[in-house]
Design an enzyme around this catalytic site. Structure first.
Site, short mmCIF file in Angstrom:
data_model
loop_
_atom_site.label_atom_id
_atom_site.label_comp_id
_atom_site.label_asym_id
_atom_site.label_seq_id
_atom_site.Cartn_x
_atom_site.Cartn_y
_atom_site.Cartn_z
CB THR A 16 -0.94 0.02 1.22
OG1 THR A 16 -1.78 1.17 1.15
CG2 THR A 16 -0.14 0.09 2.52
CE LYS A 67 -2.82 -0.30 6.39
NZ LYS A 67 -3.68 -0.11 5.23
#
Length: 530
Positions: A316, A319
């Protein structure tokens, strides 16, 4: 007064055969219309006599079920302040709290270099991408980001999605739809995005107990080596902090002919000398010495590193990298295949150029700042020890997650509410279905910005809440036989992923090639020319 002009069609003489066939068609049409009218009258009768389905009542009933089983979610209004991290304000700007549960693990969402890259890009290219990757939405920031991601994981290519939820669903489901006879093997604690992808794959599946590789092997043995297989798992499991044995899973994959699909969402930025995740961390020294280059292969020509052995790595941007989006990194052929076939990639608008530029800058920054990862680990260890010394039950794990076991949904929410209202500390309660019933918890995630002074305040506040609500401590769980390693006298904790030696390195101990490296754009991002 306006009068319509009537246009009279000229009269023509048709041959007999044409007139006859037309008459037959008209007769058939008349019969069909009569039948349709009869059916319509029946439908109309139903429409006037029957009560319509009560959608609103159905929605209300479903929500009532969520409230009854304590899984209904309440969203806290949290506005994190870039210039006062880790503070945030609630509805009123002077109502400030300290955030202790954000997934902005390295605080890069406020990093000046990241913000500067985003500002420059938005001034130059505007707010949005303008289309899908195929139609006006393919651009330099996108290609640069995919090149950075491929270089981070030392893969031939990478592909950016709108989120890692979409990436996981898109890739796994596509494998199921396009690889005939595929069988999928999935860890029972895999993220919802992987579970949904497996459902959409519509292929035979086997769910093995969490991190139980003996059971995984038993399942793999059920099929010939020639049967295509996929093993889907995570490196760091976000709610418990447990870690997969990636190397041994790769051993099983090679032995039984399976592809490996590794989700590093909660590990990128936090593990490995350059923040590529747990797979990189498994060969920490080899990657530290090689820097951005690939470590040399062994004498027998076999790939040396665990990261090399993993076929697909997803991660991702939302984050540790402080922005938004998801991605998959893999071989050039696999990336081109996903790029060409995955609906979740093809039929959606590209992320804004500024987001792409910010994510790329975040990756470059954290790659050469080993100290960020080390500070995060030290702060995590400080919090874990402080809580443990007070008998507060932290689910043991070797990672950066601090899960405080509560074991009751109502009490977990009350604990979260008291921390917020009484102590001005925001820690989210985690209840079913995110975790199984009876294992409800508070999930704490320290960052480099959570100093020891802030940690002391947190530890004292959690202790106060445990006293106020009379929550079970470690000794209480011991009397019940233990749960998830808490109070279990037979539980053997794993050592922390970061060793003291790894924590002793400085940024200067990294290879010089990680500082401002030149990374070429990938051909596969645009399409491979033959």
């Amino acid at each position: 007064m306006f009068r319509p002009v009537l246009k009279v069609r000229p009269s023509f003489s048709y041959p007999y055969s044409i007139v006859s066939s037309r008459s037959v068609r008209l007769a058939s049409t008349a019969t069909a219309n009569a039948n349709t009218a009869a059916a319509t009258s029946t439908v109309a009768a139903h429409g006037t006599q029957e009560t319509p389905f009560d959608f609103e009542g159905h929605f209300e009933s479903e929500l009532a079920k969520k409230r009854l089983d304590k899984s209904y979610r309440y969203f806290n209004n949290i506005n994190r302040l870039a210039k006062e991290f880790p503070l945030a304000h609630r509805q009123l700007e002077d109502d400030k709290v300290t955030v202790w549960c954000s997934n902005d693990y390295l605080a890069l969402s406020k990093n000046p270099q990241v913000l500067d890259a985003m500002r420059k890009t938005i001034d130059k290219y505007g707010a949005g991408a303008g289309g899908t990757r195929n139609i006006a939405g393919h651009n330099i920031p996108t290609m640069r980001l995919e090149a950075e991601l491929a270089a981070l994981h030392k893969k031939e290519g990478a592909l950016v999605f709108s989120s890692c939820y979409v990436a996981n669903d898109a890739v796994i489901s596509l494998l199921g739809q396009k690889v005939k006879d595929l069988v999928i093997f999935s860890d029972e604690l895999n993220h919802a995005s992987m579970i949904v992808g497996i459902k959409h794959a519509n292929r035979p599946k086997h769910i093995f107990r969490h991190n139980d590789l003996a059971q995984l092997e038993e399942m793999l043995q059920m099929y010939p080596k020639s049967t295509p297989k996929l093993i889907a798992f995570e490196s760091v499991y976000s709610m418990a902090g447990s870690v997969a044995d990636i190397n041994k899973i790769c051993d099983l994959a090679e032995k039984y002919g399976a592809l490996t699909f590794l989700d590093e969402v909660h590990a990128v930025g936090l593990y490995g000398p350059h923040g590529a995740g747990v797979a990189e961390h498994c060969d920490f020294e080899a990657h530290r010495v090689a820097g951005i280059a690939t470590p040399p292969q062994g004498d027998n020509g076999r790939l040396r590193t665990v990261m090399d052995r993993v076929d697909m790595i997803t991660g991702t941007l939302g984050k540790s990298f402080g922005t938004v989006g998801g991605y998959v990194a893999a071989s050039s052929k696999l990336i081109d295949w996903v790029r060409s076939y995955a609906p979740g990639f093809i039929f959606t608008t590209t992320l804004p150029p500024a987001v792409m530029a910010g994510a790329a800058e975040a990756i470059r920054f954290q790659r050469s700042h080993l100290n960020l990862r080390q500070d995060q680990q030290r702060h995590t260890a400080y919090v874990k020890k402080g809580l443990h010394d007070l008998g507060i039950p932290v689910i043991p794990n070797p990672s950066h997650i601090v899960p405080v076991l509560i074991g009751n949904p109502d009490l977990a929410k009350q604990a979260s509410d008291i921390l917020m209202e009484k102590h001005r500390i925001y820690v989210q309660a985690i209840n079913f279905p995110t975790v199984s019933r009876g294992t409800e918890r508070l999930r704490i995630t320290p960052t480099p910005g959570h100093t020891n002074d802030l940690s002391d305040i947190l530890i004292a506040a959690v202790d106060d809440v445990f006293n106020e609500l009379q929550l079970p401590r470690i000794r209480d769980w011991e009397m019940q036989g233990g749960l998830l390693g808490v109070g279990d006298k037979n539980f053997v904790p794993e050592p922390n992923l970061w060793t003291e030696e790894q924590l002793s390195f400085s940024n200067e101990d990294l290879n010089s090639n990680v500082f401002e490296p030149v990374i070429d754009q990938l051909e596969v991002s645009s399409g491979v020319k033959l």
